[in-house]
Scaffold this active site. Sequence first.
Site, PDB file in Angstrom:
ATOM      1  N   SER A   1      18.621   7.489 -16.956  1.00 18.22           N
ATOM      2  CA  SER A   1      18.498   6.301 -17.794  1.00 18.22           C
ATOM      3  C   SER A   1      19.469   6.338 -18.967  1.00 18.22           C
ATOM      4  O   SER A   1      20.125   5.341 -19.283  1.00 18.22           O
ATOM      5  CB  SER A   1      17.067   6.178 -18.322  1.00 18.22           C
ATOM      6  OG  SER A   1      16.150   6.067 -17.264  1.00 18.22           O
TER       7      SER A   1
ATOM      8  N   GLN B   1      14.592  -3.128 -16.517  1.00 17.20           N
ATOM      9  CA  GLN B   1      16.049  -3.132 -16.481  1.00 17.20           C
ATOM     10  C   GLN B   1      16.635  -4.520 -16.711  1.00 17.20           C
ATOM     11  O   GLN B   1      17.747  -4.646 -17.219  1.00 17.20           O
ATOM     12  CB  GLN B   1      16.547  -2.565 -15.142  1.00 17.20           C
ATOM     13  CG  GLN B   1      16.311  -1.074 -15.008  1.00 17.20           C
ATOM     14  CD  GLN B   1      16.717  -0.537 -13.654  1.00 17.20           C
ATOM     15  OE1 GLN B   1      17.220  -1.275 -12.805  1.00 17.20           O
ATOM     16  NE2 GLN B   1      16.498   0.745 -13.434  1.00 17.20           N
TER      17      GLN B   1
ATOM     18  N   ASP C   1       7.425   5.574 -13.059  1.00 16.04           N
ATOM     19  CA  ASP C   1       8.268   6.420 -12.222  1.00 16.04           C
ATOM     20  C   ASP C   1       7.615   7.772 -11.947  1.00 16.04           C
ATOM     21  O   ASP C   1       8.012   8.473 -11.011  1.00 16.04           O
ATOM     22  CB  ASP C   1       9.645   6.629 -12.865  1.00 16.04           C
ATOM     23  CG  ASP C   1      10.619   5.503 -12.533  1.00 16.04           C
ATOM     24  OD1 ASP C   1      10.293   4.662 -11.667  1.00 16.04           O
ATOM     25  OD2 ASP C   1      11.702   5.456 -13.142  1.00 16.04           O
TER      26      ASP C   1
END
EC number: 2.5.1.19
Length: 412
Positions: free
Chosen positions: A11, A158, A298
């Site tokens: 990220s 995102q 995640d």
Amino acid sequence: MTVVDIPGSKSVTARALFLAAAAAGTTTLLRPLRSDDTEGFAEGLGRLGYRVECGPDAWRVEGRPQGPGAGEADVYCRDGATTARFLPTLAAAGASGTYRFDASPQMRRRPLAPLTDALRSLGVDLRHEEAEGHHPLRVTAAGIKGGEVTLDAGQSSQYLTALLMLGPLTAEGLRITVTDLVSAPYVEITLAMMRRFGAEVTCEGSTFTVPPGGYRATTCAVEPDASTASYFFAAAAISPGREVTVPGLGAGALQGDLRFVDVLERMGAQVRITADSTTVRGTGTLNGLTVNMRDISDTMPTLAAVAPYAAGPVRIEDVANTRVKECDRLEACAENLRRMGITVATGPDWIEIRPGTPRPAEIATHGDHRMAMSFAVTSLRTAPGVTFDDPGCVRKTFPGFHEAFAALRRAW
């Protein structure tokens, strides 16, 4: 104590590459993640006409505040969601040029419409060439004035990150109103990274205000990937008396996925967080629980994969967005646990796993790196015989995962 060196955060690396490309000057990234996703991102920048030099421990990016150096480009985004969502946004801010973006079949299936709809509402000439709301797409850049935009980020944070990073590149800035948001800690990473590059964002309620003004180049150290660290922390949690320490991930870490250790602590593991490291120790006690993982989704597969070893049921809630990741992670976790003889139930946004003794089985990865890495943890306490139909899928974020995990086994 076993010390595990985790590769750099995907990220942070992806955001740093975008911001460095947009900044005035040359940026150095220290210890960036080297994986299929980040190398694909760097390759995409190169195709767009940005100069990127990738050394073994540092990458240098020459920024182009005016936009891509290439007037035309065909960019293949591989499997990378950050590449596939961030690079078209970056290209759209350029003064001129026509750019085509495509991706793997897996990435083509993943949704893009909330972001591309927002870009179109800002005047971007953007066309999906096949299925609406999916790759491939074509962007004709002509600069972006800016203004107000409404965004649904309920499938992926995102989308919001892409627009936030775009804001300083517009003529008048952006005012983004978010109607739904998942994985909010990832947005905190974005805001912190933007500050490092000289841009400041204000937030009132669900509205983000991003002024124009561009970015300044900097030197950016990339911290270890907290999502990747979760597999090693989980391994310690299910192994009585074993301990894993990850240096570089401490109290000041940018990544919200480090909160996964809070879940392990609730279940009975011992957790110690210092200024520059995190340690998890297995106590021999692992309790069931119900946990909302919307903000750290995640790591949902990591918890699902070790849940059978808990003394009671483990119920993970509010993770509907995991159904539109590299695969439908809710059902993939359920499928693999059932293959191992574990009782599982799922709903639209939840999964509940009953205690049991996993038996050896072939793990169906569905090409998803997180399936392979999560169920490698499960295999620590099964009899030999757990295999993976696509062990190489870990190259997406951690090419050396299987070797690192084997080293952990040997150390124990």
